[in-house]
Design an enzyme around this catalytic site. Structure first.
Site, mmCIF file in Angstrom:
data_model
loop_
_atom_site.group_PDB
_atom_site.id
_atom_site.type_symbol
_atom_site.label_atom_id
_atom_site.label_comp_id
_atom_site.label_asym_id
_atom_site.label_seq_id
_atom_site.Cartn_x
_atom_site.Cartn_y
_atom_site.Cartn_z
ATOM 1 C CB SER A 1 -0.949 -0.040 1.192
ATOM 2 O OG SER A 1 -1.973 0.913 1.059
ATOM 3 C CD GLU B 1 -5.348 -3.762 -4.600
ATOM 4 O OE1 GLU B 1 -5.054 -2.778 -3.895
ATOM 5 O OE2 GLU B 1 -4.729 -4.829 -4.558
ATOM 6 C CG HIS C 1 -5.444 -2.370 -0.333
ATOM 7 N ND1 HIS C 1 -4.645 -1.920 -1.360
ATOM 8 C CD2 HIS C 1 -5.000 -1.743 0.794
ATOM 9 C CE1 HIS C 1 -3.773 -1.061 -0.888
ATOM 10 N NE2 HIS C 1 -3.951 -0.945 0.417
#
Length: 290
Positions: A143, A237, A267
């Site tokens: 991320s 995602e 995610h």
């Protein structure tokens, strides 16, 4: 027997409070409670260390080669997350690869906005180079940590430092402009990341700064000279196009780049590896790439 599979993960996520409804401190506290749900396996030793002045954890699997290291940069929107929230993930990848994992506790926004996280990650890399040969180091992150992985490579390159052997980006956040079509096309499918949430974390991190700044949005940077790159992203995602854009930009300048889009995955599905077969397989693929 614990139920496994992406449906079970989605079911559990649906029962959790939305982060947009929580204060920053509440989000941070809940994230760190991952150590209860997913404890570090007993065959991985944990040690508190300092790297370049940055607090960190050193995770050493029993069968690890002590001359090879993985620097793992946790996710959390640059405002949450820590070694505590991600040690189970970093430890599993390190165990599968047979290396030592170093997980920095880089400074978080909004208390420490951009470029504090990049500065800390670069300090960690400089110190790691004193302990390991560059060809024995890999850098990975998920991320925001996936974007930070590329940012620290760019900072290291521009500082004249040698590149590590490889880099891995898991569901990376690499485009602060949020220009990809997946932001709207995957909005209904993504149970974790929302545009409102990203706007919140972006404001914490760069406020009204340049959304195309290379070290904040590395997908818009000149990536020339970076090491081989593995990018893994879930098909469901909203950051899917961030990963695609990064891969396209890397390939355009000749970087050996592997982009894997995992159908139906969400995610950073790797984070759920104790209850998700695809998480285990993705971690194994990262170890193989390393």
């Amino acid at each position: 027997m614990r139920e496994r599979g992406i449906a079970a993960v989605r079911e559990k996520l649906a029962k959790l409070p939305r982060s947009a409804e929580q204060t920053l401190e509440e989000v941070r506290t809940i994230y760190d409670k991952a150590t209860r749900a997913f404890p570090l396996p007993a065959d991985i030793a944990r040690e508190d260390v300092t790297l370049g002045g940055v607090p960190a954890e050193r995770l050493t699997p029993q069968q690890a080669r002590k001359d090879q290291a993985l620097i793992y940069l946790h996710g959390g929107g640059y405002g949450t997350g820590s070694p505590r929230s991600h040690r189970h993930l970093a430890g599993d990848i390190a165990k599968r690869a047979g290396v030592v994992a170093l997980v920095p506790e880089y400074r978080l926004a909004p208390e420490n906005p951009f470029p504090a996280a990049v500065d800390d990650a670069l300090a960690v890399y400089r110190d790691t180079l004193k302990q390991f040969a560059p060809g024995r180091i890999a850098i990975a992150g998920d991320s925001a940590g996936g974007g930070l992985t590329v940012a620290v490579l760019l900072a290291a390159r521009d500082a004249g430092l040698p590149m590590p052997a490889a880099a891995i980006c898991i569901s990376p956040w690499t485009d602060m402009t949020a220009s990809g079509a997946s932001y709207s096309e995957r909005a209904a499918a993504d149970p974790l990341v929302t545009m409102d949430g990203l706007v919140r974390w972006r404001q914490f991190y760069i406020a009204d700064g340049d959304r195309r700044a290379p070290l904040a949005s590395p997908a818009h940077a000149d990536l020339k000279g970076l090491p081989p790159l593995l990018i893994q992203v879930g098909g469901d995602e909203i950051l899917l196009d961030d990963a695609r854009l990064l891969a396209d930009k890397a390939r355009a300048v000749g970087i050996d780049t592997v982009l894997e889009v995992w159908p139906q995955m969400i995610h950073v599905w790797h984070w759920y590896w104790p209850m998700l077969d695809e998480g285990e397989r993705a971690n194994a693929a990262i170890a193989k790439f390393m």
